[in-house]
Design an enzyme around this catalytic site. Structure first.
Site, PDB file in Angstrom:
ATOM      1  CG  HIS A 235      57.917  13.232 -37.052  1.00  0.00           C
ATOM      2  ND1 HIS A 235      58.125  12.174 -36.204  1.00  0.00           N
ATOM      3  CD2 HIS A 235      58.993  13.248 -37.891  1.00  0.00           C
ATOM      4  CE1 HIS A 235      59.264  11.587 -36.499  1.00  0.00           C
ATOM      5  NE2 HIS A 235      59.803  12.223 -37.525  1.00  0.00           N
TER       6      HIS A 235
ATOM      7  CG  PHE B  83      67.433  14.581 -38.000  1.00  0.00           C
ATOM      8  CD1 PHE B  83      66.769  14.354 -39.198  1.00  0.00           C
ATOM      9  CD2 PHE B  83      67.258  15.816 -37.383  1.00  0.00           C
ATOM     10  CE1 PHE B  83      65.978  15.324 -39.778  1.00  0.00           C
ATOM     11  CE2 PHE B  83      66.461  16.796 -37.955  1.00  0.00           C
ATOM     12  CZ  PHE B  83      65.824  16.553 -39.151  1.00  0.00           C
TER      13      PHE B  83
ATOM     14  CE  LYS C   6      56.601   9.978 -38.493  1.00  0.00           C
ATOM     15  NZ  LYS C   6      56.647   8.565 -38.912  1.00  0.00           N
TER      16      LYS C   6
END
Length: 412
Positions: free
Chosen positions: A340, A400, A335
């Site tokens: 991302h 998340f 990354k």
């Protein structure tokens, strides 16, 4: 009986290149795909972050004009990468569509379509809202577009698990092939949310790097000065088959997909569990399905977003799993070069892991000037030879909501 699942095609549209080979070549060269955003809306909204990892090649340069009009950018990227992967697999047109499946993903979906339609409604009224708005914004639009293009009639499924989405899609494809639901599966993920609203929202969370004066060095996994992730966009797709099916049609094989695993932190909606226990279970689950030992693992493509808490949480998870073997593992944090890609990031990093095994070369991590002493990993900073022995590699994704997904690839 467990079947051997193999990778026969790859495709990508990323901040580093318009194809998988172009992206890989740029990655090995230590290039950065992060650039300043040259749009009026950056100044108009006074955005605190003015850069991102935009895809190097726009889908409009590849797709037909009508396809661009009827697909959200997220689906456009998905279709570009899936077609590349299918062609790379030899365009197996003789495969029965009833035996072809699609496991695809996104973290957010057709955000550009949704917000553009809202602007149209407010400014011009309901009659001007496009009739294709719903089919363009729905999260399963990318999977559907791929399914109709290939075609695929076994199934077409969509995973939405934030930044773990496309790794979860690949893990699910493994299970679906093992279950006999298909002989061939296109798996991957896509995202296109380089838009003022997500930039503002991620900035409000203090999640994004603010190195506006040096975009190309902003993503700094494991560095003491890391200050957040960099938003990226694009898509990546892989073609998976049972080994029996691939050999029967004479397909080239890149690597074996040896296993995958998905777990949940059940900890916090955005922050990872600092102990890394559920992430560790995902890695162990992938190794168990691969029938592999800890010492088999010589390479990891880490999630490594460049956030202060995330990088340490992943290190804690790796240490839980590998213990004394961890210093023997070459860790790449790609990354740093791509940014991302949210729902597309796991699939892109899976391709980098596949190519690392296929070419016996671990890709470099750029922008690591001073490694955080709290994260004493063996981080690859220049392309590294992985040797000639059989190698197992992991590709980690954590998102998340506490979503954890890990896939294991074995050299073939």
């Amino acid at each position: 009986m467990t079947k051997k699942i193999v990778v026969t095609g790859i495709g990508a549209s990323s901040p580093l290149g318009g194809t998988a080979p172009e992206s890989w070549k740029a990655l090995l060269a230590g290039e950065s795909g992060i650039r300043s955003l040259e749009y009026d809306w950056v100044a108009e909204h006074n955005l605190p972050v003015t850069f991102a990892g935009e895809a190097k090649v726009r889908p409009s340069e590849v797709l037909e004009r009508q396809e661009v009009k009827r697909l959200d950018p997220s689906s456009q990227f998905a279709l570009v990468s899936a077609r590349e992967a299918w062609a790379d697999a030899g365009s197996p047109d003789d495969v029965d569509p009833l035996r072809v499946g699609v496991d695809y993903s996104t973290g957010i979906g057709g955000l550009w379509t949704l917000l553009d339609a809202w602007d149209t409604l407010r400014e011009k009224g309901p009659r001007r809202v496009l009739p294709m708005t719903i089919p363009m914004l729905m999260p399963n639009a990318a999977s559907a577009a791929i399914s109709m293009s290939i075609p695929s009639r076994a199934y077409s499924r969509t995973d939405v698990s934030a930044c773990a989405s496309s790794t979860e899609a690949i893990a699910n494809a493994y299970e679906h092939l093992q279950a006999g639901l298909a002989d061939v599966v296109i798996a991957g993920g896509t995202e296109s949310v380089v838009h003022p609203l997500p930039i503002a929202a991620f900035s409000a969370m203090q999640a994004l790097s603010r190195r506006n004066d040096s975009p190309e060095t902003a993503s700094r996994p494991y560095d003491v000065s890391r200050d957040g992730f960099v938003l990226g966009e694009g898509a990546a797709s892989i073609v998976l088959e049972t080994e029996e099916h691939a050999l029967a049609r004479g397909a080239r094989i890149y690597a074996e997909l040896a296993g995958g695993s998905v777990t949940s932190d059940s900890y916090h909606i955005t922050a990872p569990d600092p102990e890394g226990s559920a992430a560790a279970r995902a890695m162990l689950g992938a190794l168990e399905r691969a029938d592999a030992s800890l010492s088999d693992v010589l390479h990891v493509n880490a999630h490594a977003t460049s956030t202060p808490v995330g990088d340490i949480a992943e290190y804690n998870a790796l240490l839980r799993v590998f213990g004394d073997h961890l210093p023997n593992i070459a860790v790449s944090a790609t990354k740093a070069a791509t940014g991302h890609l949210l729902g597309g990031t796991g699939a892109l990093e899976a391709i980098f892991t596949i190519l690392a095994l296929h070419e016996r070369t671990a890709p470099p991590t750029i922008n690591l000037s001073e490694q955080d002493p709290a994260i004493p990993l063996d981080v690859v900073t220049t392309p590294r030879d992985l040797g000639s022995r059989d190698v197992l590699a992991l590709s980690n994704s954590f998102g998340f909501g506490g979503h954890n997904a890990v896939v294991a690839f074995r050299s073939y």
